[in-house]
Design a protein around this motif. Structure first.
Motif: not given
Length: 416
Positions: A66-71, A112-113
């Motif tokens: 889910v972390s790599d997708k914007g709203a 994510v860094v």
């Protein structure tokens, strides 16, 4: 055709008796759809040009992110899929425990860094947009990051933890899903190449294949990078583009990486439409001990060669985040093709130009994670039932899909 509009959860197994569905493609998307429809009682057949999960599915990292997708709609699809994955695996485990175990479900979370000021600002803005729509993510300070990932470089300007990120073994996942579908009556044909359409009174009623005609009430194009070629042969071209991604695999190592860790450039690389090589650091461990190092993106048609510049870029970025990997032995490398559309949204739904044809493709590198949600959305749309996720953003008749009908050449590769 009107299908039963009841829900398709485990309690409603058998609610779509006898509906004939032919799925083109036995990658993770096709396998997930087959599982969902077969459980609902549909008469499911899969035609796969190669072997089971032998294309894109076998050449990825198994991300459930889910972390790599914007709203937006893709984030909502990823959240639906992330919720459904454990439910589906628990259901499979009740009758097929070994197959479910081979999926290697690992809800490890992601970090994510950023390594410079600009990256930290962009990451903070991106995470803020996700939080605004209810996604759970947490900023980590230097001490928290060091505790979570002791071997990670300390030269970090910002980091965000996403507890819902997970990982599967992709071929194991596809095998579990198709095994469940087969147990519910699905028929799987490999080395079965679709060569054309069978149309009656303007409606698609089947396909011509290298093994003879195959008839169905519904035909679903889930051929991944080759879905453009399939759509063209069926008479309804779609503008699928492909990008190659490469992965390096280390020899087994002691515990070194405890989350899926990637740099903030990854989101930009995924969302870009640039054809030239782009790379970012994506690093994660596996159950067996090897560490997967990614990732790269490049449009190169269906050129299947490993390229030194891609592998070198991946290695440099990995070492930037994990200097300890300088002594790691690279055991092997592989690459695969990721299908996408210009607006970076998949297609899920019916083709208005050819009744009877549906598409489920264009997930690029997110197909593993999005497969379960895609199967639910498509199945409920077939049933004429509004699901919890609006299918409208994924429809076929949008400019990025229909505009040019561009088809990538696959000569010399899979026999499509």
């Amino acid at each position: 055709m009107t299908l039963d509009s009841s829900t398709l959860d485990a309690a409603d197994i058998g609610s779509l008796p006898g509906v004939g569905v032919l799925i083109i493609g036995a990658g993770i998307i096709g396998c997930a759809i087959a599982d969902r429809l077969a459980l609902a009682g549909a008469s499911v057949r899969i035609c796969e040009a190669g072997g089971l999960a032998s294309g894109t599915t076998a050449h990825g990292e198994g991300n459930v992110l889910v972390s790599d997708k914007g709203a937006g709609p893709e984030l909502e699809l990823s959240r639906l899929s992330r919720r459904l994955w454990p439910e589906v695996l628990a259901r499979i485990a009740r009758t097929m425990p070994e197959e479910a175990a081979a999926v290697e479900w690992d809800p490890k979370g992601g970090i994510v860094v950023a390594t410079d000021a600009a990256g930290a600002a962009a990451l903070a803005d991106f995470a803020a947009g996700q939080r605004a729509v209810g996604l759970h993510c947490e900023d980590l300070d230097a001490d928290q990051l060091a505790q979570a990932e002791p071997a990670l470089t300390r030269d970090v300007t910002g980091s965000v933890h996403y507890p819902d990120d997970a990982q599967v073994q992709p071929v194991g996942a596809a095998a579990a899903l198709i095994g469940s579908a087969a147990a519910a009556g699905a028929v799987i044909e490999t080395r079965c190449v679709v060569t054309g359409s069978i149309v009656r009174d303007g409606r698609l009623i089947g396909v011509r294949t290298s093994r003879g005609p195959r008839y169905a009430e519904v035909v679903i194009n889930a051929a991944g990078p080759w879905s453009g070629r399939v759509a063209q042969r069926l008479g309804a071209p779609i503008a699928v583009r492909t990008r190659r991604g490469d992965v390096l695999i280390t020899a087994p190592m002691p515990p070194t990486v405890f989350h899926k860790v990637y740099d903030a450039d990854y989101v930009g690389a995924v969302g870009s439409s640039e054809a030239e090589l782009q790379s970012s650091a994506v690093i994660e461990s596996t159950h067996g001990g090897p560490i997967l190092l990614g990732s790269s993106r490049r449009e190169c048609g269906f050129d299947n060669r490993l390229r030194p510049d891609s592998m070198a870029a991946i290695a440099r970025r990995a070492l930037r985040l994990y200097p300890v990997l300088a002594d790691a032995a690279i055991m092997r490398a592989y690459g695969g093709f990721r299908p996408f559309f210009a607006d970076h949204l998949p297609v899920i739904g019916p083709d208005p130009r050819l009744p009877g044809l549906w598409h489920a493709t264009g997930h690029e590198g997110a197909g593993i994670g999005l497969s379960i949600g895609t199967a639910q959305v498509l199945t409920r749309a077939l049933a004429g039932r509004a699901g919890e996720l609006d299918i409208a953003p994924f429809t076929v008749d949008r400019p990025a899909v229909i505009a040019s009908g561009r088809i990538e050449s696959d000569a010399g590769h899979l026999p499509l």
